[in-house]
Motif scaffolding. Structure first.
Motif, mmCIF file in Angstrom:
data_model
loop_
_atom_site.group_PDB
_atom_site.id
_atom_site.type_symbol
_atom_site.label_atom_id
_atom_site.label_comp_id
_atom_site.label_asym_id
_atom_site.label_seq_id
_atom_site.Cartn_x
_atom_site.Cartn_y
_atom_site.Cartn_z
ATOM 1 N N THR A 169 2.566 6.580 -5.127
ATOM 2 C CA THR A 169 2.024 6.282 -6.650
ATOM 3 C C THR A 169 0.981 8.168 -6.497
ATOM 4 O O THR A 169 0.666 8.377 -7.955
ATOM 5 N N ILE A 170 0.638 8.425 -5.868
ATOM 6 C CA ILE A 170 -0.107 9.222 -5.902
ATOM 7 C C ILE A 170 -0.134 10.632 -5.434
ATOM 8 O O ILE A 170 -0.407 11.718 -5.123
ATOM 9 N N GLY A 171 1.492 10.467 -5.306
ATOM 10 C CA GLY A 171 2.333 12.031 -5.043
ATOM 11 C C GLY A 171 2.644 11.762 -3.197
ATOM 12 O O GLY A 171 3.508 12.718 -3.042
ATOM 13 N N PHE A 172 2.946 10.844 -2.348
ATOM 14 C CA PHE A 172 3.323 10.745 -1.367
ATOM 15 C C PHE A 172 5.521 10.211 -0.713
ATOM 16 O O PHE A 172 5.791 10.131 -0.172
ATOM 17 N N LYS A 173 5.117 10.226 -2.222
ATOM 18 C CA LYS A 173 6.926 9.805 -2.699
ATOM 19 C C LYS A 173 8.154 10.541 -2.048
ATOM 20 O O LYS A 173 7.399 11.271 -2.815
ATOM 21 N N PRO A 174 9.032 10.291 -1.545
ATOM 22 C CA PRO A 174 9.435 8.526 -0.417
ATOM 23 C C PRO A 174 8.688 8.085 0.931
ATOM 24 O O PRO A 174 8.870 7.680 1.319
ATOM 25 N N PHE A 175 7.577 9.384 0.897
ATOM 26 C CA PHE A 175 7.094 9.320 2.255
ATOM 27 C C PHE A 175 5.669 7.728 2.545
ATOM 28 O O PHE A 175 5.409 7.624 3.615
ATOM 29 N N GLY A 176 5.249 7.199 1.522
ATOM 30 C CA GLY A 176 4.185 6.427 1.311
ATOM 31 C C GLY A 176 4.659 5.479 1.944
ATOM 32 O O GLY A 176 3.812 4.741 3.095
ATOM 33 N N LEU A 177 5.139 4.528 2.830
ATOM 34 C CA LEU A 177 5.544 3.270 2.770
ATOM 35 C C LEU A 177 5.726 3.941 4.266
ATOM 36 O O LEU A 177 5.077 3.643 5.049
ATOM 37 N N TYR A 178 6.016 4.857 4.445
ATOM 38 C CA TYR A 178 6.543 5.434 6.297
ATOM 39 C C TYR A 178 5.318 6.083 6.830
ATOM 40 O O TYR A 178 4.655 4.888 7.951
ATOM 41 N N LEU A 179 4.136 6.239 6.108
ATOM 42 C CA LEU A 179 3.019 6.929 6.029
ATOM 43 C C LEU A 179 1.329 5.502 6.446
ATOM 44 O O LEU A 179 1.179 6.070 7.097
ATOM 45 N N ALA A 180 2.154 4.772 5.237
ATOM 46 C CA ALA A 180 1.818 3.347 5.523
ATOM 47 C C ALA A 180 1.607 2.232 6.962
ATOM 48 O O ALA A 180 0.565 2.363 7.640
ATOM 49 N N PHE A 230 0.778 -1.153 0.065
ATOM 50 C CA PHE A 230 -0.239 -0.054 -0.080
ATOM 51 C C PHE A 230 1.113 1.240 -0.183
ATOM 52 O O PHE A 230 0.536 2.538 -1.030
ATOM 53 N N GLY A 231 2.214 1.003 0.690
ATOM 54 C CA GLY A 231 2.803 2.583 0.880
ATOM 55 C C GLY A 231 3.658 2.581 -0.632
ATOM 56 O O GLY A 231 3.461 3.264 -0.956
ATOM 57 N N ARG A 232 4.157 1.249 -0.770
ATOM 58 C CA ARG A 232 4.781 1.944 -1.912
ATOM 59 C C ARG A 232 4.302 1.427 -3.627
ATOM 60 O O ARG A 232 4.457 2.715 -4.482
ATOM 61 N N PHE A 233 3.095 0.843 -3.986
ATOM 62 C CA PHE A 233 2.411 0.878 -5.186
ATOM 63 C C PHE A 233 1.657 1.544 -4.880
ATOM 64 O O PHE A 233 1.227 1.968 -6.231
#
Length: 131
Positions: A38-49, A31-34
């Motif tokens: 992809t909706i604009g949270f890179k590079p923090f997507g994994l950390y947010l998830a 969910f974080g990476r893929f």
């Protein structure tokens, strides 16, 4: 935990299952990476998830220990609103039946957390407060 016992029990089970299942299956990473990346949270997507899942997980213990219930409720309410905005809104209302992955379950959870926020908690002593 005398007030809202059944509501708090149900929320605890839902939060526990929602966090533990996705942590052990690895879905939180996907969910974080893929999705989030992809909706604009890179590079923090994994950390947010992971932050979302850990907030859900720690919320269970805080709800059961009758500590910081209002803060926990506000945190989860915020997560649910963002979940509606970023994930579920485009799928409509229904989770099952008339559609899939919609907002109806999040709306119910938001109402449950609002109930916890606006419940008056008696302060018996400093050690046993629901902030």
């Amino acid at each position: 935990m005398k007030q809202n016992y059944y509501l708090r029990s149900a929320l605890s089970v839902i939060l526990l299952m929602h966090s533990v299942a996705s942590i052990f299956s690895g879905d939180v990473n996907d969910f974080g990476r893929f999705y989030l990346d992809t909706i604009g949270f890179k590079p923090f997507g994994l950390y947010l998830a992971w932050a979302v899942k850990l907030i859900h997980l720690f919320s269970v213990f805080l709800i059961w220990s009758d500590r910081f219930v209002k803060i926990v409720s506000i945190s989860n309410l915020f997560i649910m609103v963002l979940g509606i905005y970023f994930v579920h809104w485009k799928n409509g209302w229904y989770v099952v039946g008339g559609g899939s992955n919609g907002i109806e379950f999040n709306v119910l959870l938001i109402c449950c957390f609002l109930q916890l926020i606006f419940t008056k908690y008696p302060y018996r002593n400093r050690e046993n407060r629901s902030w």
